[in-house]
Design an enzyme around this catalytic site. Structure first.
Site, PDB file in Angstrom:
ATOM      1  N   HIS A 199       3.562   0.210  -2.751  1.00  0.00           N
ATOM      2  CA  HIS A 199       3.935  -1.202  -2.923  1.00  0.00           C
ATOM      3  C   HIS A 199       5.442  -1.428  -3.012  1.00  0.00           C
ATOM      4  O   HIS A 199       5.925  -2.254  -3.804  1.00  0.00           O
ATOM      5  CB  HIS A 199       3.244  -1.787  -4.150  1.00  0.00           C
ATOM      6  CG  HIS A 199       1.762  -1.933  -3.999  1.00  0.00           C
ATOM      7  ND1 HIS A 199       1.133  -2.082  -2.787  1.00  0.00           N
ATOM      8  CD2 HIS A 199       0.764  -1.945  -4.938  1.00  0.00           C
ATOM      9  CE1 HIS A 199      -0.170  -2.186  -2.972  1.00  0.00           C
ATOM     10  NE2 HIS A 199      -0.428  -2.106  -4.263  1.00  0.00           N
ATOM     11  N   GLN A 237      -7.117  -4.619   2.407  1.00  0.00           N
ATOM     12  CA  GLN A 237      -7.317  -3.653   1.330  1.00  0.00           C
ATOM     13  C   GLN A 237      -8.265  -4.235   0.294  1.00  0.00           C
ATOM     14  O   GLN A 237      -8.046  -5.329  -0.230  1.00  0.00           O
ATOM     15  CB  GLN A 237      -5.986  -3.285   0.677  1.00  0.00           C
ATOM     16  CG  GLN A 237      -6.089  -2.183  -0.362  1.00  0.00           C
ATOM     17  CD  GLN A 237      -6.234  -0.781   0.250  1.00  0.00           C
ATOM     18  OE1 GLN A 237      -6.094  -0.615   1.467  1.00  0.00           O
ATOM     19  NE2 GLN A 237      -6.477   0.218  -0.582  1.00  0.00           N
ATOM     20  N   GLU A 251      -6.417  -7.808  -0.025  1.00  0.00           N
ATOM     21  CA  GLU A 251      -5.020  -7.858   0.405  1.00  0.00           C
ATOM     22  C   GLU A 251      -4.910  -7.723   1.926  1.00  0.00           C
ATOM     23  O   GLU A 251      -4.991  -6.617   2.459  1.00  0.00           O
ATOM     24  CB  GLU A 251      -4.240  -6.728  -0.258  1.00  0.00           C
ATOM     25  CG  GLU A 251      -4.412  -6.638  -1.764  1.00  0.00           C
ATOM     26  CD  GLU A 251      -4.061  -5.251  -2.280  1.00  0.00           C
ATOM     27  OE1 GLU A 251      -2.965  -4.744  -1.959  1.00  0.00           O
ATOM     28  OE2 GLU A 251      -4.903  -4.655  -2.988  1.00  0.00           O
ATOM     29  N   ASP A 300     -10.881   1.360  -3.243  1.00  0.00           N
ATOM     30  CA  ASP A 300      -9.440   1.228  -3.041  1.00  0.00           C
ATOM     31  C   ASP A 300      -9.155   1.667  -1.610  1.00  0.00           C
ATOM     32  O   ASP A 300      -8.487   2.667  -1.363  1.00  0.00           O
ATOM     33  CB  ASP A 300      -8.645   2.058  -4.049  1.00  0.00           C
ATOM     34  CG  ASP A 300      -7.183   1.629  -4.149  1.00  0.00           C
ATOM     35  OD1 ASP A 300      -6.775   0.746  -3.358  1.00  0.00           O
ATOM     36  OD2 ASP A 300      -6.455   2.166  -4.990  1.00  0.00           O
ATOM     37  N   HIS A 310      -1.004  -9.777  -3.987  1.00  0.00           N
ATOM     38  CA  HIS A 310      -1.806  -8.915  -4.856  1.00  0.00           C
ATOM     39  C   HIS A 310      -2.460  -9.649  -6.031  1.00  0.00           C
ATOM     40  O   HIS A 310      -2.463  -9.125  -7.153  1.00  0.00           O
ATOM     41  CB  HIS A 310      -0.913  -7.784  -5.381  1.00  0.00           C
ATOM     42  CG  HIS A 310      -1.629  -6.501  -5.639  1.00  0.00           C
ATOM     43  ND1 HIS A 310      -2.381  -6.275  -6.777  1.00  0.00           N
ATOM     44  CD2 HIS A 310      -1.704  -5.362  -4.923  1.00  0.00           C
ATOM     45  CE1 HIS A 310      -2.866  -5.049  -6.753  1.00  0.00           C
ATOM     46  NE2 HIS A 310      -2.474  -4.469  -5.623  1.00  0.00           N
ATOM     47  N   ASN A 365       0.832  -1.194   0.000  1.00  0.00           N
ATOM     48  CA  ASN A 365       0.000   0.000   0.000  1.00  0.00           C
ATOM     49  C   ASN A 365       0.876   1.257   0.000  1.00  0.00           C
ATOM     50  O   ASN A 365       2.012   1.218  -0.466  1.00  0.00           O
ATOM     51  CB  ASN A 365      -0.993  -0.005   1.166  1.00  0.00           C
ATOM     52  CG  ASN A 365      -2.341   0.578   0.783  1.00  0.00           C
ATOM     53  OD1 ASN A 365      -2.429   1.656   0.209  1.00  0.00           O
ATOM     54  ND2 ASN A 365      -3.402  -0.139   1.098  1.00  0.00           N
ATOM     55  N   ARG A 366       0.375   2.369   0.544  1.00  0.00           N
ATOM     56  CA  ARG A 366       0.999   3.678   0.336  1.00  0.00           C
ATOM     57  C   ARG A 366       1.636   4.226   1.597  1.00  0.00           C
ATOM     58  O   ARG A 366       1.128   4.019   2.707  1.00  0.00           O
ATOM     59  CB  ARG A 366      -0.039   4.672  -0.192  1.00  0.00           C
ATOM     60  CG  ARG A 366      -0.576   4.288  -1.564  1.00  0.00           C
ATOM     61  CD  ARG A 366      -1.786   5.099  -1.964  1.00  0.00           C
ATOM     62  NE  ARG A 366      -2.174   4.765  -3.333  1.00  0.00           N
ATOM     63  CZ  ARG A 366      -3.001   3.763  -3.646  1.00  0.00           C
ATOM     64  NH1 ARG A 366      -3.526   3.003  -2.701  1.00  0.00           N
ATOM     65  NH2 ARG A 366      -3.287   3.511  -4.915  1.00  0.00           N
TER      66      ARG A 366
END
Length: 352
Positions: free
Chosen positions: A104, A280, A301, A246, A174, A78-79
């Site tokens: 990622h 996620q 995820e 998302d 993923h 993720n971020r």
């Protein structure tokens, strides 16, 4: 019988190989040494074998893939906002690969690296990767091992890792699931149940704003099973800002599983088990632009919270020396049959 074959080459000439895992329950998986990609997953369906995930043609396609199909994600799934964080009084700058943010694991992350094969058997593949200090901006040397294993009707993925300096670490997986096995059937027609009573709202750059919002009465409430189409609310400002799902769903601490997914079209159902605090949910809407004609799949995820290194209220996602990281993600499959009620689907997944 072992089965290994060449899956193509990268632009620099390095060969990529695929490894077939085949189980007695009819589940089969092809895994690449490039990024640990789950390149094919076949499960029994009402009308015969079903391709459960979206896949690409060859090694070069996976290396260039902007959608991260099937990869092992790391160091951080993720971020991370602003591609930076502070740890133990020191500031670090990461590779910015999504605008000004880090996604990622960076430019290559784990998903575009060649992993070393440690062990291979017909039902198991063990991969290993050494991430050196400074890679993508992360501190410390990190050694990570990923083991894929078939256990009956389940595909199990185990992560293990150790480091020599404190570092953010949040691995995940993923794959894009469309259990219908038919790209003409929308992935959003799948029925989803997630035991999550909260979710993380995000800003325009998809970075969490630090709050945990309740799911009750929103498009993010999958505590009772429903299709993604039925749940989707085009007026929801979060879905409008992101173009679709998302978001990280906050899993209940006392739960039986992380998620269940079912295709009424193929009769295939899947249960995900993991002890991670979040899941996620990505609806795959970016695929329309990234891979026209591929269709859509749903990403589920299991992971720690996005941007946790910058959010003190979120669960800690720092791995420290002397601590062994372990996380298991289990995908359990069943075939309750087409157009079954949810009680029958849940019961089939409990039996397997």
């Amino acid at each position: 019988m072992e089965k290994i074959w060449r899956f193509g080459h990268l632009d620099d000439g390095r060969a990529v190989h695929a490894y077939r895992l085949q189980g007695e329950a009819g589940v089969a998986a092809d895994i690449l040494d490039l990024g640990g990609v789950l390149a094919r997953l076949v499960v029994p369906g009402a009308g015969g074998p079903v391709d459960a995930i979206l896949r690409l043609a060859d090694a070069r396609a996976y290396f260039a893939d902007p959608a991260y199909l099937g990869i092992l994600v790391g160091r951080y799934g993720n971020r991370i906002g602003g591609a930076r964080f502070s740890l133990d009084g020191r500031a670090y700058t990461l590779a910015a690969n999504e605008g000004r943010n880090h996604l990622h694991g960076g430019m290559l992350g784990f998903g575009r690296r060649l992993w070393e094969v440690i062990e291979y058997r017909p039902d198991m593949l063990v991969l290993q990767y050494h991430s050196p200090d400074g890679e993508e901006g992360y501190p410390g040397n990190l050694d990570v091992r990923a083991t894929y294993r078939l256990e009956g009707a389940s595909l199990v993925l185990d992560f293990e890792a150790r480091c020599d300096a404190a570092t953010p670490f949040n691995p995940t997986h993923h794959p894009y699931f469309n259990l219908a096995g038919d790209p003409a059937v929308p992935a959003s027609a799948q029925v989803l149940q997630v035991p999550a009573d909260g979710y993380l709202p995000v800003d325009a750059e998809l970075i969490p704003n630090g709050a945990v919002a309740g799911v009750a009465g929103t498009a993010f409430d999958f505590r009772s099973a429903r299709t993604l189409d039925a749940a989707f609310d085009p007026a929801d400002p979060q879905l409008q800002a992101c173009g679709g799902y998302d978001h990280c769903l906050v899993l209940e601490s006392a739960r039986d599983c992380a998620a269940m997914l079912y295709s009424p079209h193929s009769g295939v159902a899947m249960r995900i088990d993991c002890d991670a605090p979040g899941l996620q949910l990505y609806g795959g809407h970016g695929l329309d632009r990234q891979h026209p004609g591929l269709g859509r799949g749903v990403c589920l995820e299991p992971q720690g919270f996005p941007d946790a290194p910058n959010q003190p209220a979120f669960p800690d996602a720092i791995l420290r020396p002397g601590t062994a990281f372990r996380r298991r993600i289990g995908y359990r499959f069943a075939m309750p049959g087409r157009d079954r009620g949810w009680d029958a689907v849940a019961a089939a997944l409990q039996r397997n």
